[in-house]
Design an enzyme around this catalytic site. Structure first.
Site, PDB file in Angstrom:
ATOM      1  NE  ARG A   1     -30.108 -62.089  55.655  1.00 57.90           N
ATOM      2  CZ  ARG A   1     -30.771 -63.247  55.505  1.00 57.90           C
ATOM      3  NH1 ARG A   1     -30.360 -64.334  56.144  1.00 57.90           N
ATOM      4  NH2 ARG A   1     -31.817 -63.322  54.721  1.00 57.90           N
TER       5      ARG A   1
ATOM      6  CB  SER B   1     -32.379 -56.342  52.579  1.00 61.03           C
ATOM      7  OG  SER B   1     -33.270 -57.092  51.792  1.00 61.03           O
TER       8      SER B   1
ATOM      9  CD  GLU C   1     -29.344 -58.029  55.287  1.00 60.17           C
ATOM     10  OE1 GLU C   1     -29.127 -58.587  54.205  1.00 60.17           O
ATOM     11  OE2 GLU C   1     -30.434 -58.111  55.890  1.00 60.17           O
TER      12      GLU C   1
END
Length: 306
Positions: A180, A231, A301
């Protein structure tokens, strides 16, 4: 004359066909459906417009924020005294590349459209991305992934605008992809213009079947019926964020209109009327309670814009 007035004058003189909106609600451009008015929001329709706009925005102090579908953003209710640049409407060119098995997509192309375009060319490798609700630009920034696939696996090159040094093309290795993250995580002043993907020949029917199977799995396990940013937390080493949150008994935890999804604890959803403060407050509560119970610090995130 402040930055917004300078921008208006400059655009009228040099980019008269550039669409710019005043006090445009961020809630209309984020999947959380949260966020107050952006002082100015611009919609470039080409890479050339983007280059000129980003350069002037830096010069006039507009603090540009580049967005695609806004699927990983939480914007403040009081709004943003910034120039938001929306790539999703104009930077959406998509075509086969200059060599076999290559596809080129501009920053505003939705991943679902990219994956489906590749399928029609008999090219696989993007099945994992078909259900990710973001665009190519955001996917390059955060190395988006799902179900064992990541953008790093299929990326050939990325064309970037660096306001300080101009347009450059980086290879997959130069993008420094990680979990990520990418080199853009450390250089937010660089803007994705387009990317080229190297894919694998395959049968379109089989590719479609794989896409549909992954989408069915996504629908069964994720609260897609509610506004969210996907998420909420990154996967901590050796753990799954949703599992930790569930084990701590936090499913259904609510702050105002924001709730830890009862369907998947890794998602914070907008149950209706959630504010920026509601979501931030819930994120902080989850972090504190998981840390106290497990010793694991969850890292968001979702990108919290201020």
């Amino acid at each position: 004359m402040d930055w917004a007035e300078e921008l208006d004058k400059w655009a009228a003189d040099y980019l008269p066909d550039l669409a710019i909106k005043t006090d445009e609600a961020m809630s209309r451009h984020t999947s959380f459906r949260i966020g107050g008015p952006a002082r100015r929001m611009a919609f470039p329709n080409s890479g050339a417009q983007m280059v000129l706009l980003a350069d002037f925005a830096e010069k006039c102090g507009a603090r540009p924020l580049v967005i695609g579908n806004g699927t990983n953003l939480l914007a403040p209710d009081e709004g943003l005294d910034r120039l938001v640049i929306d790539t999703s409407e104009g930077l959406n060119r998509l075509e086969t590349g200059g060599a076999e098995n290559l596809v080129m997509a501009e920053a505003g192309v939705p991943l679902a459209r990219l994956a489906d375009f590749a399928r029609k060319q008999g090219l696989g490798g993007l099945e994992f991305a078909h259900g990710i609700p973001g665009t190519v630009g955001g996917a390059m920034c955060m190395n988006a992934g799902a179900y064992g696939g990541e953008m790093e696996q299929v990326t050939e090159t990325v064309s970037l605008l660096d306001v300080a040094s101009g347009v450059k093309t980086l290879s997959r290795e130069e993008m420094e992809f990680g979990y990520r993250r990418s080199i853009l995580t450390d250089h937010p002043d660089r803007v994705v213009l387009s990317a080229v993907f190297r894919l694998t020949p395959g049968d379109p029917a089989e590719i479609r079947a794989n896409m549909e199977a992954l989408m069915a799995k996504r629908r069964a396990s994720q609260p897609l019926e509610w506004p969210s940013a996907g998420s909420t937390f990154k996967r901590p080493a050796g753990h799954f964020a949703g599992t930790l949150i569930d084990q701590c008994g936090l499913k259904g935890l609510t702050v105002g209109g924001a709730q830890v999804s009862e369907k998947h604890a890794g998602f914070i959803i907008n149950r209706g009327g959630a504010t920026f403060a509601d979501v931030v407050g819930l994120i902080e509560q989850v972090q504190e309670r998981v840390l106290a119970a497990t010793g694991v610090r969850l890292e968001p995130e979702v990108k919290i814009v201020r």
